[in-house]
Design a protein around this motif. Sequence first.
Motif, PDB file in Angstrom:
ATOM      1  N   SER A 112       0.839  -1.211   0.000  1.00 45.27           N
ATOM      2  CA  SER A 112       0.000   0.000   0.000  1.00 45.27           C
ATOM      3  C   SER A 112       0.865   1.249   0.000  1.00 45.27           C
ATOM      4  N   LEU A 113       1.926   1.191   0.824  1.00 45.33           N
ATOM      5  CA  LEU A 113       2.824   2.350   0.910  1.00 45.33           C
ATOM      6  C   LEU A 113       3.513   2.600  -0.427  1.00 45.33           C
ATOM      7  N   MET A 114       3.927   1.508  -1.078  1.00 48.96           N
ATOM      8  CA  MET A 114       4.580   1.644  -2.388  1.00 48.96           C
ATOM      9  C   MET A 114       3.624   2.287  -3.396  1.00 48.96           C
ATOM     10  N   LEU A 115       2.359   1.845  -3.365  1.00 51.85           N
ATOM     11  CA  LEU A 115       1.356   2.413  -4.285  1.00 51.85           C
ATOM     12  C   LEU A 115       1.120   3.893  -3.974  1.00 51.85           C
ATOM     13  N   GLN A 116       1.121   4.184  -2.670  1.00 50.94           N
ATOM     14  CA  GLN A 116       0.915   5.578  -2.250  1.00 50.94           C
ATOM     15  C   GLN A 116       2.077   6.469  -2.718  1.00 50.94           C
ATOM     16  N   ILE A 117       3.290   5.924  -2.595  1.00 54.67           N
ATOM     17  CA  ILE A 117       4.470   6.686  -3.042  1.00 54.67           C
ATOM     18  C   ILE A 117       4.392   6.911  -4.554  1.00 54.67           C
ATOM     19  N   GLU A 118       4.004   5.864  -5.282  1.00 54.57           N
ATOM     20  CA  GLU A 118       3.896   5.971  -6.743  1.00 54.57           C
ATOM     21  C   GLU A 118       2.891   7.053  -7.143  1.00 54.57           C
ATOM     22  N   SER A 119       1.703   7.007  -6.517  1.00 52.28           N
ATOM     23  CA  SER A 119       0.699   8.021  -6.879  1.00 52.28           C
ATOM     24  C   SER A 119       1.148   9.417  -6.442  1.00 52.28           C
ATOM     25  N   SER A 120       1.880   9.484  -5.310  1.00 52.56           N
ATOM     26  CA  SER A 120       2.381  10.797  -4.860  1.00 52.56           C
ATOM     27  C   SER A 120       3.361  11.373  -5.871  1.00 52.56           C
ATOM     28  N   LEU A 121       4.203  10.490  -6.439  1.00 48.27           N
ATOM     29  CA  LEU A 121       5.184  10.974  -7.420  1.00 48.27           C
ATOM     30  C   LEU A 121       4.484  11.570  -8.641  1.00 48.27           C
ATOM     31  N   VAL A 122       3.388  10.930  -9.050  1.00 49.20           N
ATOM     32  CA  VAL A 122       2.623  11.457 -10.198  1.00 49.20           C
ATOM     33  C   VAL A 122       2.032  12.828  -9.826  1.00 49.20           C
ATOM     34  N   VAL A 123       1.485  12.921  -8.610  1.00 50.77           N
ATOM     35  CA  VAL A 123       0.904  14.196  -8.168  1.00 50.77           C
ATOM     36  C   VAL A 123       1.994  15.274  -8.064  1.00 50.77           C
ATOM     37  N   TYR A 124       3.195  14.863  -7.615  1.00 46.40           N
ATOM     38  CA  TYR A 124       4.288  15.843  -7.521  1.00 46.40           C
ATOM     39  C   TYR A 124       4.595  16.461  -8.893  1.00 46.40           C
ATOM     40  N   VAL A 125       4.547  15.609  -9.922  1.00 43.24           N
ATOM     41  CA  VAL A 125       4.812  16.121 -11.281  1.00 43.24           C
ATOM     42  C   VAL A 125       3.749  17.169 -11.648  1.00 43.24           C
ATOM     43  N   ALA A 126       2.487  16.864 -11.309  1.00 43.05           N
ATOM     44  CA  ALA A 126       1.405  17.825 -11.575  1.00 43.05           C
ATOM     45  C   ALA A 126       1.645  19.122 -10.792  1.00 43.05           C
ATOM     46  N   CYS A 127       2.142  18.987  -9.562  1.00 47.61           N
ATOM     47  CA  CYS A 127       2.420  20.176  -8.731  1.00 47.61           C
ATOM     48  C   CYS A 127       3.572  21.003  -9.314  1.00 47.61           C
ATOM     49  N   VAL A 128       4.585  20.308  -9.823  1.00 48.13           N
ATOM     50  CA  VAL A 128       5.719  21.017 -10.451  1.00 48.13           C
ATOM     51  C   VAL A 128       5.204  21.833 -11.639  1.00 48.13           C
ATOM     52  N   ILE A 129       4.331  21.216 -12.443  1.00 41.11           N
ATOM     53  CA  ILE A 129       3.776  21.917 -13.617  1.00 41.11           C
ATOM     54  C   ILE A 129       2.949  23.122 -13.157  1.00 41.11           C
ATOM     55  N   THR A 130       2.161  22.933 -12.085  1.00 41.12           N
ATOM     56  CA  THR A 130       1.350  24.035 -11.551  1.00 41.12           C
ATOM     57  C   THR A 130       2.239  25.212 -11.130  1.00 41.12           C
ATOM     58  N   GLY A 131       3.282  24.907 -10.358  1.00 39.11           N
ATOM     59  CA  GLY A 131       4.210  25.954  -9.909  1.00 39.11           C
ATOM     60  C   GLY A 131       4.876  26.647 -11.078  1.00 39.11           C
ATOM     61  N   TRP A 132       5.224  25.860 -12.082  1.00 38.23           N
ATOM     62  CA  TRP A 132       5.887  26.399 -13.283  1.00 38.23           C
ATOM     63  C   TRP A 132       4.948  27.370 -14.011  1.00 38.23           C
ATOM     64  N   ILE A 133       3.677  26.969 -14.165  1.00 34.31           N
ATOM     65  CA  ILE A 133       2.698  27.821 -14.860  1.00 34.31           C
ATOM     66  C   ILE A 133       2.522  29.152 -14.128  1.00 34.31           C
ATOM     67  N   VAL A 134       2.337  29.053 -12.804  1.00 32.66           N
ATOM     68  CA  VAL A 134       2.113  30.279 -12.012  1.00 32.66           C
ATOM     69  C   VAL A 134       3.344  31.190 -12.069  1.00 32.66           C
ATOM     70  N   ALA A 135       4.522  30.586 -11.976  1.00 30.36           N
ATOM     71  CA  ALA A 135       5.745  31.397 -12.026  1.00 30.36           C
ATOM     72  C   ALA A 135       5.905  32.070 -13.387  1.00 30.36           C
ATOM     73  N   LYS A 136       5.554  31.348 -14.455  1.00 30.14           N
ATOM     74  CA  LYS A 136       5.653  31.941 -15.805  1.00 30.14           C
ATOM     75  C   LYS A 136       4.657  33.085 -15.954  1.00 30.14           C
ATOM     76  N   LEU A 137       3.474  32.927 -15.338  1.00 25.64           N
ATOM     77  CA  LEU A 137       2.445  33.960 -15.463  1.00 25.64           C
ATOM     78  C   LEU A 137       2.780  35.202 -14.646  1.00 25.64           C
ATOM     79  N   THR A 138       3.315  34.981 -13.431  1.00 25.78           N
ATOM     80  CA  THR A 138       3.494  36.117 -12.513  1.00 25.78           C
ATOM     81  C   THR A 138       4.932  36.611 -12.411  1.00 25.78           C
ATOM     82  N   ARG A 139       5.901  35.754 -12.744  1.00 26.48           N
ATOM     83  CA  ARG A 139       7.328  36.076 -12.592  1.00 26.48           C
ATOM     84  C   ARG A 139       7.641  36.475 -11.154  1.00 26.48           C
TER      85      ARG A 139
END
Lengths: 110, 213
Positions: free
Chosen positions: B118-145
Amino acid sequence: MAREFLGGFELLVLLALIQLGEDAYGVPIARAIEASSGRPVAIGSLYLTLKRLEQKKLVSSARGEPTAERGGRAKTYFRVTAKGLKAADHARRTLTTLWHGVPRLQGERA
Amino acid sequence: MTSMNPPRLAAWLLRRFSAGPHAEAIAGDLLEQYQSIRSPLWYWRQVLSAVIADMAGSVMANRARTLGALVAGWIAYFALSFPATAVIRSLRRPTLRWLGGISAEAYSKYGGPEPTVSLMLQIESSLVVYVACVITGWIVAKLTRSSASVAALALSVLVFEYAMIAILSTTQPWPAGATFPIESLFLVAGRPLSVLFGGLLAIKEPRRSMSGV
């Protein structure tokens, strides 16, 4: 326009600037406040206050020369403006008047 | 005079996240004081308070920009949760197979896979969410500088996610034998950090007339 009140830390910074005169930049300002208040000063908070005082036109700043001991970074010197001097004087008069109306503090010697 | 360098990570944080008009003076003042104080702990405290003060000042001075960043960031965060969920679902089956599947014994005992699986699955899904979070941060930073806007978004993500954990852990019935999800607390902390990381990727390090650290 209504005169703005100075915050406690703003007044300390303003008085340190008046005391230091020409050589007022971050480090000596922080040291002067630490020496008089006995409390450590965070440089970030100090600059935040200086920025606010600049926005109120009570303080002006000028960039100095970069020095080796600062890793090539320039100092920013601060000076109190005429408006700042007036504000400090007004704060002094306000505090003096209020202190006159305060009864002797408990435990204070006569 | 022998000079001593302050902690590198703290100096880097100060360079990356201190963007006010007096950023160079602050860095110089701290370095000058560090030569006499020579305490890494003092330097770290000063850097963190300087960065927080700078960001708070920037957020207060640019409230409309910060609000826009929060709105754009949360739209991106929710929009990206759909493809992230799809990726997590598509990865679940092969990962479970790779980890040996769910044994009948584990199913009867835990109602699903073993805790380590279960923990391994949780880590795997967290890694996918982290990628989405990185993209979110990138978008906001590009928009606002603005690093401060990205930091405000990261803080709101942190508050939201921990609030969700608190609400779910108090309102949903606990499975028999389950313990408090400590691992979730750690894994969720990665989301705001990923948002910040995405912001760092988008905003280049400010170029200043300084040498050394």
